[in-house]
Scaffold this motif. Sequence first.
Motif, mmCIF file in Angstrom:
data_model
loop_
_atom_site.group_PDB
_atom_site.id
_atom_site.type_symbol
_atom_site.label_atom_id
_atom_site.label_comp_id
_atom_site.label_asym_id
_atom_site.label_seq_id
_atom_site.Cartn_x
_atom_site.Cartn_y
_atom_site.Cartn_z
ATOM 1 N N ILE A 135 2.009 4.637 -14.017
ATOM 2 C CA ILE A 135 1.683 4.713 -12.583
ATOM 3 C C ILE A 135 2.977 4.845 -11.768
ATOM 4 C CG2 ILE A 135 0.670 3.461 -10.617
ATOM 5 C CD1 ILE A 135 -1.529 4.261 -12.424
ATOM 6 N N GLU A 163 3.826 7.810 -9.140
ATOM 7 C CA GLU A 163 4.180 7.554 -7.736
ATOM 8 C C GLU A 163 5.554 8.140 -7.397
ATOM 9 O OE1 GLU A 163 2.146 6.028 -5.548
ATOM 10 O OE2 GLU A 163 0.604 5.622 -7.048
ATOM 11 N N LEU A 170 5.239 11.992 -7.125
ATOM 12 C CA LEU A 170 4.666 12.423 -5.845
ATOM 13 C C LEU A 170 5.680 12.253 -4.721
ATOM 14 C CD1 LEU A 170 1.027 10.979 -5.971
ATOM 15 C CD2 LEU A 170 1.689 13.386 -5.988
ATOM 16 N N HIS A 210 -0.616 13.413 4.836
ATOM 17 C CA HIS A 210 -1.648 12.358 4.799
ATOM 18 C C HIS A 210 -2.407 12.401 3.469
ATOM 19 C CE1 HIS A 210 -1.871 12.778 9.460
ATOM 20 N NE2 HIS A 210 -0.793 12.161 9.073
ATOM 21 N N ASN A 270 -0.398 10.971 0.722
ATOM 22 C CA ASN A 270 -0.344 9.508 0.868
ATOM 23 C C ASN A 270 -1.602 8.857 0.292
ATOM 24 O OD1 ASN A 270 2.054 9.854 2.222
ATOM 25 N ND2 ASN A 270 1.443 8.755 4.069
ATOM 26 N N PHE A 271 -2.763 9.415 0.633
ATOM 27 C CA PHE A 271 -4.020 8.833 0.127
ATOM 28 C C PHE A 271 -4.140 9.038 -1.386
ATOM 29 C CE2 PHE A 271 -5.313 8.935 4.639
ATOM 30 C CZ PHE A 271 -5.721 7.602 4.750
ATOM 31 N N ALA A 304 -1.623 9.088 -3.514
ATOM 32 C CA ALA A 304 -0.734 8.083 -4.130
ATOM 33 C C ALA A 304 -1.395 6.707 -4.126
ATOM 34 C CB ALA A 304 0.596 8.042 -3.387
ATOM 35 N N LEU A 305 -2.070 6.400 -3.015
ATOM 36 C CA LEU A 305 -2.747 5.111 -2.892
ATOM 37 C C LEU A 305 -3.901 5.016 -3.891
ATOM 38 C CD1 LEU A 305 -1.861 3.021 -0.829
ATOM 39 C CD2 LEU A 305 -3.756 3.719 0.624
ATOM 40 N N LEU A 326 -2.569 4.447 -7.385
ATOM 41 C CA LEU A 326 -2.113 3.057 -7.529
ATOM 42 C C LEU A 326 -3.305 2.125 -7.735
ATOM 43 C CD1 LEU A 326 0.415 1.129 -7.282
ATOM 44 C CD2 LEU A 326 -0.326 0.760 -4.937
ATOM 45 N N GLY A 330 -4.790 2.267 -11.168
ATOM 46 C CA GLY A 330 -4.005 1.442 -12.098
ATOM 47 C C GLY A 330 -4.290 -0.041 -11.924
ATOM 48 N N VAL A 331 -4.339 -0.493 -10.661
ATOM 49 C CA VAL A 331 -4.601 -1.905 -10.382
ATOM 50 C C VAL A 331 -5.973 -2.312 -10.924
ATOM 51 C CG1 VAL A 331 -5.087 -3.543 -8.511
ATOM 52 C CG2 VAL A 331 -3.059 -2.106 -8.393
ATOM 53 N N SER A 358 5.436 7.274 5.372
ATOM 54 C CA SER A 358 5.438 7.609 3.936
ATOM 55 C C SER A 358 4.488 6.695 3.173
ATOM 56 C CB SER A 358 6.841 7.442 3.369
ATOM 57 O OG SER A 358 7.167 6.065 3.321
ATOM 58 N N PHE A 359 4.083 7.134 1.962
ATOM 59 C CA PHE A 359 3.243 6.221 1.177
ATOM 60 C C PHE A 359 4.069 5.095 0.562
ATOM 61 C CE2 PHE A 359 3.855 9.579 -2.125
ATOM 62 C CZ PHE A 359 4.244 8.813 -3.199
ATOM 63 N N TRP A 401 3.297 2.559 3.103
ATOM 64 C CA TRP A 401 1.898 2.104 2.975
ATOM 65 C C TRP A 401 1.761 1.125 1.805
ATOM 66 C CZ3 TRP A 401 -2.188 6.580 3.852
ATOM 67 C CH2 TRP A 401 -1.920 7.203 5.064
ATOM 68 N N ILE A 402 2.329 1.520 0.657
ATOM 69 C CA ILE A 402 2.223 0.647 -0.525
ATOM 70 C C ILE A 402 2.975 -0.660 -0.285
ATOM 71 C CG2 ILE A 402 2.900 0.384 -2.963
ATOM 72 C CD1 ILE A 402 2.465 3.398 -3.318
ATOM 73 N N ALA A 457 -0.984 -7.890 -10.647
ATOM 74 C CA ALA A 457 -1.214 -6.605 -9.978
ATOM 75 C C ALA A 457 -0.266 -6.457 -8.787
ATOM 76 C CB ALA A 457 -2.661 -6.494 -9.522
ATOM 77 N N TYR A 493 3.219 -5.505 -9.828
ATOM 78 C CA TYR A 493 3.223 -4.100 -10.239
ATOM 79 C C TYR A 493 3.189 -3.169 -9.010
ATOM 80 C CZ TYR A 493 -0.558 -0.722 -11.711
ATOM 81 O OH TYR A 493 -1.416 0.308 -11.885
ATOM 82 N N MET A 494 2.453 -3.578 -7.966
ATOM 83 C CA MET A 494 2.461 -2.806 -6.721
ATOM 84 C C MET A 494 3.832 -2.883 -6.047
ATOM 85 S SD MET A 494 -1.319 -3.961 -5.433
ATOM 86 C CE MET A 494 -1.234 -3.301 -3.763
ATOM 87 N N CYS A 533 6.166 -0.565 -7.769
ATOM 88 C CA CYS A 533 5.879 0.817 -7.332
ATOM 89 C C CYS A 533 6.489 1.078 -5.961
ATOM 90 C CB CYS A 533 4.367 1.053 -7.242
ATOM 91 S SG CYS A 533 3.645 1.474 -8.815
ATOM 92 N N THR A 590 9.280 3.976 -5.379
ATOM 93 C CA THR A 590 9.050 5.085 -4.436
ATOM 94 C C THR A 590 10.090 5.052 -3.314
ATOM 95 O OG1 THR A 590 7.383 3.721 -3.311
ATOM 96 C CG2 THR A 590 6.578 5.349 -4.876
#
Lengths: 223, 223
Positions: free
Chosen positions: A174, A178, A181, A197, A200-201, A203-204, A207, A210-211, B121-122, B125-126, B168, B171-172, B175, B179
């Motif tokens: 994962i 990420e 991307l 956008h 971004n979605f 990538a989310l 993630l 994976g979670v 950026s994602f 967001w993450i 989890a 791990y996030m 990520c 990124t």
Amino acid sequence: MDTVERHRHYRSASQVTIFAHLFGILSIILMLVWLLHYRGGMNLDSDNAYRVFNVHPFLMFFGFIFMAGEAMMAYKIVRADHEVQKFVHMFFHLAAIVLGIVGLHATFKYHDMSGFKDMTSFHSWIGMGTFCLFILQFLYGFSMFMLPRTSMETRARSLVWHVSGGRALLYMAICAAETGLMQKVTFLRLPYENEHHLVNFLALAILLFGVSVDISVGIGRHI
Amino acid sequence: MDTVERHRHYRSASQVTIFAHLFGILSIILMLVWLLHYRGGMNLDSDNAYRVFNVHPFLMFFGFIFMAGEAMMAYKIVRADHEVQKFVHMFFHLAAIVLGIVGLHATFKYHDMSGFKDMTSFHSWIGMGTFCLFILQFLYGFSMFMLPRTSMETRARSLVWHVSGGRALLYMAICAAETGLMQKVTFLRLPYENEHHLVNFLALAILLFGVSVDISVGIGRHI
């Protein structure tokens, strides 16, 4: 832990797999919209290097990560004998390796066509490292759990490492997705508009796939 | 699983924590070399926006991820009563939240000084999603396991979710770190020379820190 409690956790783990399927399918859809609508489609035999490249993100997610994630959940989602579950687990991992090799080939071909150096970014280091360790994990798992020569004690002892190692590899894969991307989106200097956008979605969603796979395995391990 | 087997796994988990410390410290060293030698240092009160920004990666790794990872391993590395281990686990997580808030402040201040939009950026967001969920997880853990009002049955039932959720979140967070580094390195269009290599090894060390913490918790859970 008593039987009611075990049953409760097993049910929770099964429910989490539903989220995993949903995030996985959402990722595939968003990936296809991105590659086909915004990035000119994908074709491994094209003369257009970008179309060759586009095979890479698609196959590394759909072929490698999605297949491996579904394989990890086989023990929760396949309602059949343990032997059948094991076979599905093995088979989907094998499919992940085959499709992953084609996906890796795509990016090397793209680099060749464009005159870029290979293996310079840490995305490539993480991705290649993960893929090689994944193949070793597959060979280890196959010889330990599929061949009849190992005793039940040895299998039970190895299982802890097989599961922990597998979860770590999912998490590394994962991270590879990420960073890939992020590399693409930053390299293209995309303005903060529709395509940005969408990625971004995407990538989310990857993630969260994976979670959810990781949590479904984690909850299930306490049974 | 018999007592010998449990003991073996506990010892393995403790050995994996040594790798986690090593990769964690290596990451901090590489991060400092990168920020101080190549990126002009860090200072939250500077007039130079880049020096303000540099506080962000340092505190998000050293302050947030490293502290939280060490907290997750408290039950393996602190040789003391369970209550003391719990307190260390809680305290390091609290430190991670406080330092993480300063680290987040640094990037918002940098955006303000440079006229960049926030949260596009994602990576952001993450990162922000992980940080908010981390605070919720802390509050949940505190009320469930530190306050005396919950029964042992409720605690045992919640523990599975607390552990899976915590893994989890780690791990996030990894990520988010990967990124973030990828965004920076691609945005700067660094040539494939010393600084690029350094950041590649930094990203790898951070990933392996996360993997070792995760595996040490995974192996330990089977005790």
